[in-house]
Design a protein around this motif. Structure first.
Motif, mmCIF file in Angstrom:
data_model
loop_
_atom_site.group_PDB
_atom_site.id
_atom_site.type_symbol
_atom_site.label_atom_id
_atom_site.label_comp_id
_atom_site.label_asym_id
_atom_site.label_seq_id
_atom_site.Cartn_x
_atom_site.Cartn_y
_atom_site.Cartn_z
ATOM 1 N N LEU A 174 -14.966 7.991 13.272
ATOM 2 C CA LEU A 174 -14.676 8.687 14.526
ATOM 3 C C LEU A 174 -14.412 7.652 15.612
ATOM 4 C CD1 LEU A 174 -14.728 11.335 16.285
ATOM 5 C CD2 LEU A 174 -17.186 10.892 16.609
ATOM 6 N N LEU A 175 -13.366 7.889 16.407
ATOM 7 C CA LEU A 175 -13.046 6.999 17.522
ATOM 8 C C LEU A 175 -13.383 7.684 18.846
ATOM 9 C CD1 LEU A 175 -9.541 5.566 16.486
ATOM 10 C CD2 LEU A 175 -11.816 4.653 15.962
ATOM 11 N N LEU A 176 -13.992 6.938 19.742
ATOM 12 C CA LEU A 176 -14.204 7.388 21.111
ATOM 13 C C LEU A 176 -13.235 6.608 21.985
ATOM 14 C CD1 LEU A 176 -18.119 7.457 21.286
ATOM 15 C CD2 LEU A 176 -16.563 9.307 20.653
ATOM 16 N N HIS A 177 -12.127 7.248 22.355
ATOM 17 C CA HIS A 177 -11.096 6.583 23.149
ATOM 18 C C HIS A 177 -11.472 6.702 24.625
ATOM 19 C CE1 HIS A 177 -6.502 6.069 24.027
ATOM 20 N NE2 HIS A 177 -7.248 5.357 24.839
ATOM 21 N N VAL A 178 -12.002 5.610 25.182
ATOM 22 C CA VAL A 178 -12.500 5.607 26.562
ATOM 23 C C VAL A 178 -11.348 5.253 27.509
ATOM 24 C CG1 VAL A 178 -14.250 4.719 28.133
ATOM 25 C CG2 VAL A 178 -14.740 4.871 25.688
ATOM 26 N N VAL A 179 -11.212 6.038 28.573
ATOM 27 C CA VAL A 179 -10.135 5.860 29.542
ATOM 28 C C VAL A 179 -10.723 5.764 30.946
ATOM 29 C CG1 VAL A 179 -8.007 6.864 30.473
ATOM 30 C CG2 VAL A 179 -8.610 7.245 28.064
#
Length: 411
Positions: free
Chosen positions: A286-291
């Motif tokens: 799982l990826l947590l794409h932080v913006v």
């Protein structure tokens, strides 16, 4: 004025003076050029420099000899001479010939964006693995530019009885650098095997990776969730080494990794040499794409990250979009009385953003502030449910151990 420039002035810190040089072309309009130079200024600050002036020129394409035109180059030369500036930094990668020609004209240190990023990486590398990766990238960048380092032997290249020494010295150095590159690649290959064994020893525990543009708050979020002390700073590329921590939410354990941040115009050498570090991303469940939603160009940052995820074959992984720094988000003011003004996305409130394409990202995007711990309950609930789904699929007989997320047990 940028916040970091204000900070420098308040602290009265003496930094290396530099000028920035960029171009405005058909592919890069004035607004885009300004955005890139803003980022280049932050990179310069991170590396230990202070930008005193910017130079831009409108051209069809960069000059193959000097990147910018001769008239603009004269303006730069006069300015650096009059103001005792020691460094000129170009927004795009310079060829070896351009670097030589510009150095002869300005007679100061010449850097391009790639060289600047490599310098920051060299400063930030803490472990032997990161240092090896950076050294490999530097050698690959240096190899085609060795000729420019031997300008003191140029006169010996021609003339009766004077041929040879310069070229021989260059070839010797090229051979040394090539041997060094081969040695570094072999060393990285050995370390890769060791790290692969380490990853294998972690068993089948669910792996979650934090990804995103540089300086979006990944390390801060890592510290909050894992209750650890990963180095975090308001500078670009604060984190180079991948950090992995065991995290437990509602008695459900999983591994959370913090990876190096991405950036626009990321040097090819770095993408190649750091691909092994990004194995944590490749092998994540799982990826947590932080913006950083407070950044005016966050949508372009998302595109840059997605592009690099595609390059490392990780774009198809389950991903949660996490919009961080909502505490610092400020929409641009809009004057309703101005009949000519056009309202754009820059004027959107957070609620308006939530009703755009963001509402269609996965099961809706998350909006948090890792620093102020805003909406972290929603974040943990979402991560728990996603990890639980992966875990139960992998270990179906454990489903009764991890019920649906219970707010009463939230810590």
């Amino acid at each position: 004025m940028c916040n970091f420039v204000v900070m420098i002035e308040k602290k009265n810190i003496t930094l290396e003076k530099a000028v920035l040089i960029g171009v405005i072309t058909r592919d890069q309009d004035e607004e885009k050029s300004r955005e890139y130079l803003d980022e280049l200024e932050f990179l310069t600050f991170t590396a230990g420099g202070h930008v005193v002036k910017r130079f831009t020129q409108k051209m069809e394409m960069p000059n193959p000899k000097t990147f910018i035109g001769s008239g603009k180059m004269d303006d730069v030369r006069r300015y650096v001479e009059d103001n005792d500036v020691g460094t000129a930094i170009f927004d795009d990668e310079l060829s070896a010939a351009q670097e030589r020609n510009i150095s002869k004209i300005l007679n100061i240190k010449i850097l391009d964006r790639t060289n600047l990023i490599l310098d920051i990486f060299a400063q930030r590398a803490q472990t032997s693995y990161a240092r090896t990766q950076v050294e490999l990238a530097q050698c690959e960048y240096l190899l085609p530019r060795l000729r420019g380092m031997w300008t003191h032997l140029e006169r010996q290249k021609g003339g009766i009885g004077m041929r040879g020494p310069g070229e021989t010295e260059i070839e010797t150095d090229r051979r040394i650098v090539r041997d060094k590159i081969a040695l570094l690649k072999a060393r990285i290959k050995t370390i890769d095997k060791q790290m692969a064994v380490q990853r294998g020893n972690r068993g089948k525990m669910v792996r979650v990776a934090l990804v995103g543009y540089t300086n979006v708050g990944k390390s801060t979020l890592m510290n909050v969730i894992s209750k650890s002390e990963v180095f975090a700073e308001n500078k670009l590329f604060a984190t180079l080494d991948t950090t992995v921590r065991k995290v437990v939410i509602q008695n459900l354990p999983f591994l959370l990794s913090d990876t190096v941040g991405f950036i626009r115009k990321l040097p090819t050498q770095l993408v190649e040499s750091f691909k092994s570090t990004l194995d944590e991303v490749r092998e994540a469940d799982l990826l947590l794409h932080v913006v950083d939603i407070s950044h005016p160009n966050f949508e372009e940052h998302i595109e840059s990250v997605n592009k690099i995820l595609g390059e490392i074959e990780s774009s198809d992984k389950p991903t949660i979009m996490v919009f961080n720094k909502i505490d610092t988000y400020q929409p641009e003011p809009f004057d309703d009385s101005d009949l000519v003004a056009v309202r754009t996305r820059a004027h959107y409130s957070l609620d308006e953003w939530k009703s755009t394409w963001m509402s269609k990202v996965g099961k809706n995007a998350l909006f948090i502030s890792a620093l102020n711990k805003q909406n972290l309950e929603d974040f943990k609930k979402r991560v728990y449910n996603e990890v639980r789904e992966i875990h139960v699929t992998r270990f179906p007989y454990n489903h009764f151990l991890y019920p649906d997320y219970n707010y009463e047990n939230f810590e």
